[in-house]
Design a protein around this motif. Structure first.
Motif: not given
Length: 141
Positions: A114-115, A122
């Motif tokens: 996740s970002e 990612v």
């Protein structure tokens, strides 16, 4: 032995596209299933069929590695692929950083993560890889 097909780059791109925004899920879209799916896309052979549908949690994943693998993710990959120096990893090779698997992709590694609020695939810069290990996915053959 698994070898990349001549059109591996096209096959890999087609595999990656629908996963770009798919959230992490143990046993369905985690680091192991992602890397194994990428290898299957490139070679036509699933390197980890014994793990499919065998776990749905982190604890289940560890149990599956003991029951169906070589005890750890690292040791299991050693039984399936040739280990190489992470600095030699080329696009499409498997990379482990901080215990999680992804694919070498130029100056990065593509992994499930996740970002901010966005989940999916990612990019992690090589300079940020922690205790990296890599395995070659053979070309041609």
């Amino acid at each position: 032995m698994m070898h990349r097909k001549t059109d591996w780059e096209t096959r890999l791109a087609a595999y990656l596209e629908p996963l770009r925004a798919l959230p992490f899920e143990w046993g369905r879209h985690d680091c192991c299933t992602f890397a194994a799916g990428a290898v299957e896309a490139m070679t036509g052979i699933d390197p980890m069929p014994e793990f499919r549908g065998r776990y749905r949690t982190a604890i289940g994943s560890a149990r599956a590695l003991k029951r169906f693998g070589a005890g750890t993710l690292e040791a299991t990959l050693d039984t399936k692929f040739e280990r190489i120096a992470a600095s030699l990893a080329q696009r499409g090779d498997i990379v482990m950083s901080q215990g999680s698997l992804g694919l070498a992709w130029g100056a990065h590694m593509i992994a499930v993560g996740s970002e901010g609020a966005r989940e999916g695939l990612v990019r992690i810069a090589r300079a940020a890889w922690i205790d990296p290990i890599a395995w070659r996915v053979q070309l041609g053959g």
